[in-house]
Enzyme design. Sequence first.
Site, PDB file in Angstrom:
ATOM      1  N   ASN A  51      57.817  38.709  53.390  1.00  0.00           N
ATOM      2  CA  ASN A  51      57.885  39.315  52.064  1.00  0.00           C
ATOM      3  C   ASN A  51      59.345  39.213  51.591  1.00  0.00           C
ATOM      4  OD1 ASN A  51      57.850  41.049  49.863  1.00  0.00           O
ATOM      5  ND2 ASN A  51      56.452  42.496  50.847  1.00  0.00           N
ATOM      6  N   ARG A 110      54.233  36.703  50.531  1.00  0.00           N
ATOM      7  CA  ARG A 110      54.085  37.314  49.210  1.00  0.00           C
ATOM      8  C   ARG A 110      54.891  36.448  48.246  1.00  0.00           C
ATOM      9  NH1 ARG A 110      57.605  41.740  46.860  1.00  0.00           N
ATOM     10  NH2 ARG A 110      56.610  42.220  44.887  1.00  0.00           N
ATOM     11  N   HIS A 119      53.009  43.338  40.764  1.00  0.00           N
ATOM     12  CA  HIS A 119      52.515  44.342  41.732  1.00  0.00           C
ATOM     13  C   HIS A 119      51.013  44.178  41.970  1.00  0.00           C
ATOM     14  CE1 HIS A 119      55.954  47.305  40.455  1.00  0.00           C
ATOM     15  NE2 HIS A 119      56.317  46.617  41.524  1.00  0.00           N
ATOM     16  N   LEU A 156      54.381  53.440  41.525  1.00  0.00           N
ATOM     17  CA  LEU A 156      55.661  54.035  41.111  1.00  0.00           C
ATOM     18  C   LEU A 156      56.640  53.973  42.280  1.00  0.00           C
ATOM     19  CD1 LEU A 156      54.161  57.214  39.346  1.00  0.00           C
ATOM     20  CD2 LEU A 156      54.622  54.977  38.328  1.00  0.00           C
ATOM     21  N   GLY A 157      57.421  52.916  42.323  1.00  0.00           N
ATOM     22  CA  GLY A 157      58.433  52.749  43.368  1.00  0.00           C
ATOM     23  C   GLY A 157      59.767  52.480  42.692  1.00  0.00           C
ATOM     24  N   ARG A 186      65.650  49.531  36.008  1.00  0.00           N
ATOM     25  CA  ARG A 186      65.171  48.720  34.880  1.00  0.00           C
ATOM     26  C   ARG A 186      64.769  49.625  33.714  1.00  0.00           C
ATOM     27  NH1 ARG A 186      60.880  45.225  38.190  1.00  0.00           N
ATOM     28  NH2 ARG A 186      61.854  46.051  40.055  1.00  0.00           N
ATOM     29  N   GLU A 208      51.063  46.507  51.155  1.00  0.00           N
ATOM     30  CA  GLU A 208      51.036  45.127  50.653  1.00  0.00           C
ATOM     31  C   GLU A 208      51.001  44.111  51.794  1.00  0.00           C
ATOM     32  OE1 GLU A 208      54.403  46.302  48.303  1.00  0.00           O
ATOM     33  OE2 GLU A 208      53.581  45.248  46.571  1.00  0.00           O
TER      34      GLU A 208
HETATM   35  P1  AMP Z   1      59.391  51.825  46.947  1.00  0.00           P
HETATM   36  O1  AMP Z   1      59.923  50.810  45.986  1.00  0.00           O
HETATM   37  O2  AMP Z   1      57.915  51.955  46.943  1.00  0.00           O
HETATM   38  O3  AMP Z   1      59.968  51.699  48.334  1.00  0.00           O
HETATM   39  O4  AMP Z   1      59.918  53.238  46.391  1.00  0.00           O
HETATM   40  C1  AMP Z   1      61.278  53.603  46.499  1.00  0.00           C
HETATM   41  C2  AMP Z   1      61.538  54.830  45.668  1.00  0.00           C
HETATM   42  O5  AMP Z   1      60.651  55.893  46.013  1.00  0.00           O
HETATM   43  C3  AMP Z   1      62.928  55.420  45.911  1.00  0.00           C
HETATM   44  O6  AMP Z   1      63.901  54.804  45.145  1.00  0.00           O
HETATM   45  C4  AMP Z   1      62.728  56.857  45.507  1.00  0.00           C
HETATM   46  O7  AMP Z   1      63.031  56.965  44.135  1.00  0.00           O
HETATM   47  C5  AMP Z   1      61.255  57.116  45.671  1.00  0.00           C
HETATM   48  N1  AMP Z   1      60.967  58.127  46.700  1.00  0.00           N
HETATM   49  C6  AMP Z   1      60.857  57.964  48.027  1.00  0.00           C
HETATM   50  N2  AMP Z   1      60.606  59.154  48.622  1.00  0.00           N
HETATM   51  C7  AMP Z   1      60.540  60.088  47.648  1.00  0.00           C
HETATM   52  C8  AMP Z   1      60.303  61.492  47.612  1.00  0.00           C
HETATM   53  N3  AMP Z   1      60.075  62.183  48.721  1.00  0.00           N
HETATM   54  N4  AMP Z   1      60.317  62.094  46.395  1.00  0.00           N
HETATM   55  C9  AMP Z   1      60.545  61.410  45.267  1.00  0.00           C
HETATM   56  N5  AMP Z   1      60.776  60.075  45.236  1.00  0.00           N
HETATM   57  C10 AMP Z   1      60.775  59.430  46.417  1.00  0.00           C
END
Ligand code: AMP
Length: 407
Positions: free
Chosen positions: A7, A99, A188, A217-218, A249, A392
């Site tokens: 990935n 990916r 995504h 939502l990441g 972004r 993923e």
């Molecule tokens: P991802 O791209 O799926 O790895 O998501 C990363 C983002 O998830 C981080 O930048 C955080 O903003 C958010 N995140 C991770 N853990 C938490 C949490 N316990 N509460 C709120 N946001 C979180």
Amino acid sequence: MNILVLNAGSSSQKSCLYALKQNVLPSQPPEPLWEAQIDWTHQQGVAELKVKTTTGVVLKDELSSVSRVNLTLQMLETLWSRETQVLEKPQQIDIVGHRVVHGGEKFRSSTLVTPEVKAAIASLTELAPAHNPANLEGMEVVEQILGTELPQVAVFDTAFHTQMPLAAATYPGPYEWLNKGIRRYGFHGISHQYCAQQAAQLLGRELKHLRLITCHLGNGCSLAAIREGYSVDTTMGFTPLEGLMMGTRSGSVDPGILIHLMRQDNYTADELDQVLNKASGLKGISGISADMRQIMTALTEGNSRARLALEIYIHRLRSGIGAMLASLGGLDALIFTAGIGENSSDVRAAACESFEFLGLKLDPQKNIRSPEDRDIATANSKVRVLVIHTQEDWAIAQECWHLLHSN
Ligand code: AMP
């Protein structure tokens, strides 16, 4: 059967190895036997390698090389050497899944990698300059180690959205844009599709009878409206910049702002790229961080810009869900996934609050626990609300398994 997944991102290369017993595809995602990540953004000429195995061995190392191909090679070598060794030799790998961020209009499903497929992925570099070349490098490394006979599979992040109705996929610019490939692709897709399938399993219903909104939502954020298992609308478009507010972004902004910045402040394309992709979103508004956890902490300390950042984030998220709802004409389940979606009960509660008029009722006790792969709506809610841990890599491994067994 050993399935290796690669990935590749613009700043890192992640990888994992799944070992399936007796070639059987388990119904729930297994733990990878080996997981590794190499990150080359922290220091010029130095990459950070992290590897862990299911037996609890952890390896951390700094590698000095500027060649991403060489760094990926060194990362993969920890599969059959050093203390993280889980294979006797590389030839024990049966198939490799990649990916691939952009499959353009051409790739509507996962495909075995051939010289023609690689050439087509290379021809899409213009649409994903940070990602498609990195994906091709990953394929090259595998060929260097195992030759061209080993099956490799390209799994596209855009493929799930290729069935979107033309009205949802076309920008209302001049018609010629369509011929130039300027259209909404959506991203995504591997995560949205995986979550839709998991949702059907959790609800004990067939996907073809469900209307779903998946909220990924990441660091990057996007929504998908899914009807009968197909994506009928999504918030990301020609690039992963369109749509919701994200970590760094901006999401959608009036394109007139860009014209204004070019005319008034002589912004170049690279400067616009930088400001919209790296200096906007939660980070740009709060001035603190792109990480929702830090925004929440600053907010409790009374920071007004952190509060504004969260309020915009929620406002945009609610608007996006509303738009997806309109494309579906009804809703069976709202699904939250990825870092923020899986972990932030506050974001989920705020998003759901606006949709109580649908009869959607969140159970506050269940929500606060952020349970993985669970329904967090009340028993009498007319819409189910699910938290699903997106996987993923496992979705890519499943695609490999299906392709190998369909040939
Ligand atoms: P991802 O791209 O799926 O790895 O998501 C990363 C983002 O998830 C981080 O930048 C955080 O903003 C958010 N995140 C991770 N853990 C938490 C949490 N316990 N509460 C709120 N946001 C979180």
